[in-house]
Design a protein around this motif. Structure first.
Motif, short mmCIF file in Angstrom:
data_model
loop_
_atom_site.label_atom_id
_atom_site.label_comp_id
_atom_site.label_asym_id
_atom_site.label_seq_id
_atom_site.Cartn_x
_atom_site.Cartn_y
_atom_site.Cartn_z
N GLU A 67 -57.59 -14.31 30.80
CA GLU A 67 -56.85 -13.93 29.79
C GLU A 67 -57.83 -12.81 29.09
O GLU A 67 -57.39 -11.48 28.61
CB GLU A 67 -56.57 -14.97 28.53
N PRO A 76 -49.97 -2.05 37.02
CA PRO A 76 -48.75 -2.80 37.17
C PRO A 76 -48.56 -3.30 38.61
O PRO A 76 -48.69 -2.61 39.68
CB PRO A 76 -47.52 -1.98 36.55
N ASN A 110 -52.83 -7.96 36.32
CA ASN A 110 -53.18 -8.61 35.37
C ASN A 110 -53.31 -9.92 36.16
O ASN A 110 -52.34 -10.77 36.47
CB ASN A 110 -51.81 -8.90 34.49
N ALA A 123 -51.86 -13.40 34.25
CA ALA A 123 -50.59 -13.75 34.39
C ALA A 123 -50.07 -14.04 36.14
O ALA A 123 -49.39 -14.91 36.24
CB ALA A 123 -49.54 -12.39 34.23
N ASP A 157 -40.53 -19.30 31.84
CA ASP A 157 -42.08 -19.19 32.07
C ASP A 157 -42.18 -17.92 33.18
O ASP A 157 -42.79 -17.01 33.38
CB ASP A 157 -42.66 -20.39 32.69
N ARG A 188 -41.19 -14.48 31.98
CA ARG A 188 -42.16 -13.88 30.89
C ARG A 188 -43.32 -13.44 31.81
O ARG A 188 -44.05 -12.35 31.60
CB ARG A 188 -42.88 -15.07 30.15
N LEU A 189 -43.75 -14.17 32.75
CA LEU A 189 -45.07 -13.99 33.79
C LEU A 189 -44.59 -12.91 34.49
O LEU A 189 -45.59 -11.95 34.99
CB LEU A 189 -45.48 -15.44 34.25
N ALA A 222 -42.61 -10.52 34.23
CA ALA A 222 -42.92 -9.20 33.09
C ALA A 222 -44.07 -8.80 33.04
O ALA A 222 -44.34 -7.48 32.94
CB ALA A 222 -41.83 -9.51 32.11
N ALA A 223 -45.04 -9.83 32.72
CA ALA A 223 -46.37 -9.32 32.53
C ALA A 223 -47.00 -8.86 33.57
O ALA A 223 -47.79 -8.00 33.35
CB ALA A 223 -47.30 -10.59 31.88
N VAL A 224 -46.71 -9.38 34.82
CA VAL A 224 -47.42 -8.63 36.12
C VAL A 224 -46.83 -7.28 36.29
O VAL A 224 -47.58 -6.48 36.63
CB VAL A 224 -47.28 -9.59 37.24
N GLY A 255 -45.52 -5.13 34.19
CA GLY A 255 -46.02 -4.54 33.28
C GLY A 255 -44.73 -3.82 32.58
O GLY A 255 -44.84 -2.88 31.78
N PRO A 290 -40.23 -5.19 31.16
CA PRO A 290 -39.06 -6.26 31.31
C PRO A 290 -38.21 -6.15 32.43
O PRO A 290 -38.21 -5.18 33.15
CB PRO A 290 -38.27 -5.80 29.99
#
Length: 686
Positions: free
Chosen positions: A271, A430, A446, A449, A487, A490-491, A493-495, A497, A499
């Motif tokens: 993180e 991303p 990321n 994530a 989960d 969310r993860l 989307a984080a990977v 970069g 939505p």
């Protein structure tokens, strides 16, 4: 050591020699204490001491600077090596025409000692530029500038030479030792730059161990051989062992039986990607398990060339490397030569006395003299640059047009060596999700994530980028491990970069709906011979509390914990059931397989995690607790295990604080209400 203490430990003959060197006038009847007081008064004059030190030959002044730089205390063989090194590097001495230093038994009587009333230093007597270590040290002893002692125990046991604390500011003030910046010449880089990211390396190792359940640690280098470049003959295997050692030191990995498994610390480190290198760097500085002498191939055994303080060695080596400019490149051989010139004993001074003399593995030659730098210090320091410092992202490597190896500090390495916070990294890159469900993850993505998303995505190919496959099977496997669809969204989307689109969300929801349509669970069945008897028994109100559901016209499911009372109730109704042998066995032991469900496993894991923090020593007395914990985590899944570990941490925190947990305001379950204490004189309820 103070000057007066050193003088009190000297013999009378040595005190007389020191008094003669400083032209002290003493009476023929002077006793030992009077001689020591006179010497202390003369050497305690700042003007006199400054002039006297300025007139010393360069070789002797360099020896004093070395002892002062080492804190005023140096072991005998270390000082001998430094004298030999300086004597070999110094020009040939010129003859001064003065007689050689006299032996102790040739001292003249006290009446013959010359007198001097001035405060300036007298002409320096003795052999000013003798090159033999014994003669140089003897001359300094007879001048009262250096003192010899014997330490019986401790890391500096043996013959030790000391410089009085009063002399150290004057000696260090006249120091003329060159710095690394003065002797290094930069070079032009012509080849590609090779730099390691410790956070990415930790991600690769933790991902591999989790996928293989820690059972094939030795095969990890084969997966990353083409992904992580290495310098010289260093292999991914040595990189993997080094990284695993530091990860255990920092708490990111732990030994569970014969397995090496990741902990929740991995996710926390990833993180904060900028701080990962600093965390591993601190673990390296404090790691006594890693032996550079053995890992560099210099010594086949940790007992040969054993380091007295590995942390002190690494710290001193970094004081030399920190002079590198991150904006310039330097030839590796020039860096080693500069270290040789500035600190020729940077490694040898940290050896244990018993192992100060290394053996050259090929020839068996004792490597003790100053000419053994190329066989001792140089390979170990080169290993430090090409191995640990490179793997931790402190230095980067390249080459010039002639093919020479070049090295320089990285920006984060310069900050860590200087004790400053690491600089912020570039924004993460991303990942890309293809229409067929392939997720292409770059090495600059990321990491935190992606490490958590690996529960729902299957690795297809490790590279740059790495390919993962996200489909219905992988998603359902993640859900079975205790995760949720939220989960995943969310993860992912984080990977990526960004939505997720509605189309992707609908696809994930459709895949998630396939999970749980069929379920498998253990059950105890009550089977009746015919439908007439089944209608009488299965519909009887006396058996209703013991039956869960009707499975068929003659079959019903029974709670495993209710087998014994059900048997008694059936007999009361005039039916004598045949009980399975396994149920009779469990009933005799008071154990029921139906009670060992997922809730029981969750409670067991929480208990183990809490005991690991509250009473680790007592828990270690139980056999194979680590293996049990690993099996529980594998059965419940990573996501659920992390939540249960968080519950255990909160429970331990509440227990440590001594404060009772807040009670729910809702109605207490039946059988859990506490009766109020009876008032004085009142009889308690029966």
């Amino acid at each position: 050591m103070q000057l007066r203490q050193a003088l009190d430990d000297c013999s009378t003959a040595l005190l007389l020699r020191i008094a003669r060197q400083h032209a002290l006038a003493l009476a023929e009847t002077a006793v030992r204490a009077e001689i020591a007081a006179a010497v202390e008064a003369r050497l305690g004059q700042p003007e006199y001491l400054t002039c006297y030190l300025a007139e010393l030959p360069a070789l002797q002044r360099g020896v004093l600077e070395f002892v002062a730089g080492a804190g005023g205390e140096v072991r005998g063989y270390e000082l001998e090596r430094r004298v030999r090194h300086r004597a070999s590097a110094a020009p040939a001495p010129e003859s001064t025409g003065e007689p050689p230093v006299q032996a102790m038994e040739e001292l003249p009587p006290v009446a013959a000692l010359p007198t001097s009333g001035g405060t300036g230093g007298p002409p320096v007597q003795g052999r000013a530029s003798a090159g033999e270590p014994g003669e140089v040290v003897l001359d300094l002893l007879q001048r009262g500038l250096l003192f010899r002692a014997f330490v019986p125990t401790g890391p500096r046991r043996g013959e030790t030479y000391c410089l009085p604390a009063e002399f150290q500011p004057f000696v260090l003030g006249s120091q003329h030792a060159p710095s690394m910046a003065q002797v290094l010449e930069p070079a032009e880089r012509a080849g590609p730059s090779l730099e390691h990211d410790p956070a990415f390396s930790l991600f690769l190792l933790a991902s591999y161990l989790r996928r293989t359940r820690g059972e094939r640690v030795a095969q990890f280098p084969a997966e990353v051989a083409d992904l992580l470049g290495h310098v010289g003959d260093l292999t991914p295997a040595s990189h993997g062992r080094f990284l695993a050692t530091l990860a255990r030191q920092s708490g990111a990995l732990e030994q569970s039986g014969t397995r090496l498994v990741p902990t929740e610390v991995v996710g926390e480190l990833l993180e904060r990607r900028e701080a990962t290198g600093g965390r591993l760097w601190e673990a390296f500085l404090d790691c006594a398990e890693w032996n550079e002498v053995v890992e560099s191939g210099l010594s086949p055994s940790p007992l040969l060339g054993r380091l007295r303080d590995a942390v002190e060695l690494r710290t001193q080596a970094l004081e030399l490397v920190r002079w590198l400019d991150p904006e310039r490149w330097y030839p590796v051989e020039a860096v080693l030569a500069a270290i040789h010139h500035v600190a020729p004993d940077v490694l040898r001074v940290h050896y244990e006395s018993a192992s100060a003399s290394l053996l050259e593995p090929r020839t068996g030659q004792i490597l003790q003299g100053p000419d053994s730098w190329a066989h001792v210090e140089a390979p170990v320091l080169r290993y430090l640059l090409a191995g640990p410092l490179h793997w931790l992202g402190i230095v980067r490597w390249s080459a010039d047009a002639q093919g020479r190896d070049l090295v320089t500090l990285t920006e984060s390495g310069a900050a860590l060596v200087a004790g400053a916070p690491p600089p912020l990294l570039a924004p993460v890159e991303p990942a890309r999700l293809e229409r067929d469900g392939t997720l292409r993850f770059p090495r600059q993505g990321n990491l935190a994530a992606m490490y958590r998303l690996e529960t729902w995505a299957r690795l297809v190919r490790r590279g740059d980028p790495s390919d993962y496959l996200l489909d219905a099977a992988s998603l359902c496997n993640g859900l079975a491990a205790g995760g949720s669809l939220d989960d995943v969204i969310r993860l992912l989307a984080a990977v990526l970069g960004a939505p997720l689109s509605e189309r992707v969300k609908q696809t994930l929801s459709a895949w998630a709906a396939e999970y749980g349509q069929a379920s498998i669970r253990p059950a105890v069945l009550l089977s009746v011979a015919d439908e007439q008897l089944a209608a009488r028994l299965l519909d009887a109100p006396e058996l209703a509390p013991y039956l869960r559901s009707r499975v068929g016209p003659t079959t019903a499911q029974v709670a495993a914990s209710q087998v014994e009372p059900l048997v008694r109730q059936l007999r009361a109704l005039g039916c004598y059931p045949a009980l399975d042998a396994s149920l009779r066995l469990m009933a005799s032991r008071g154990a029921y397989a139906g009670l060992v469900d997922e809730r029981t496993l969750e409670l067991l894991l929480v208990s183990v995690e809490a005991l690991r923090r509250l009473a680790p020593t007592a828990l270690a007395e139980l056999e194979d607790v680590g293996e049990l914990r690993y099996r529980l985590q594998a059965s419940l899944g990573s996501e659920r295990s992390r939540r249960l570990e968080a519950i255990a941490r909160r429970a331990v925190k509440e227990a440590a604080s001594g404060q009772p947990p807040a009670r729910s305001k809702g109605k207490q379950p039946v059988g859990r209400r506490r009766r109020a204490a009876p008032a004085p004189g009142e009889r308690p309820e029966s």
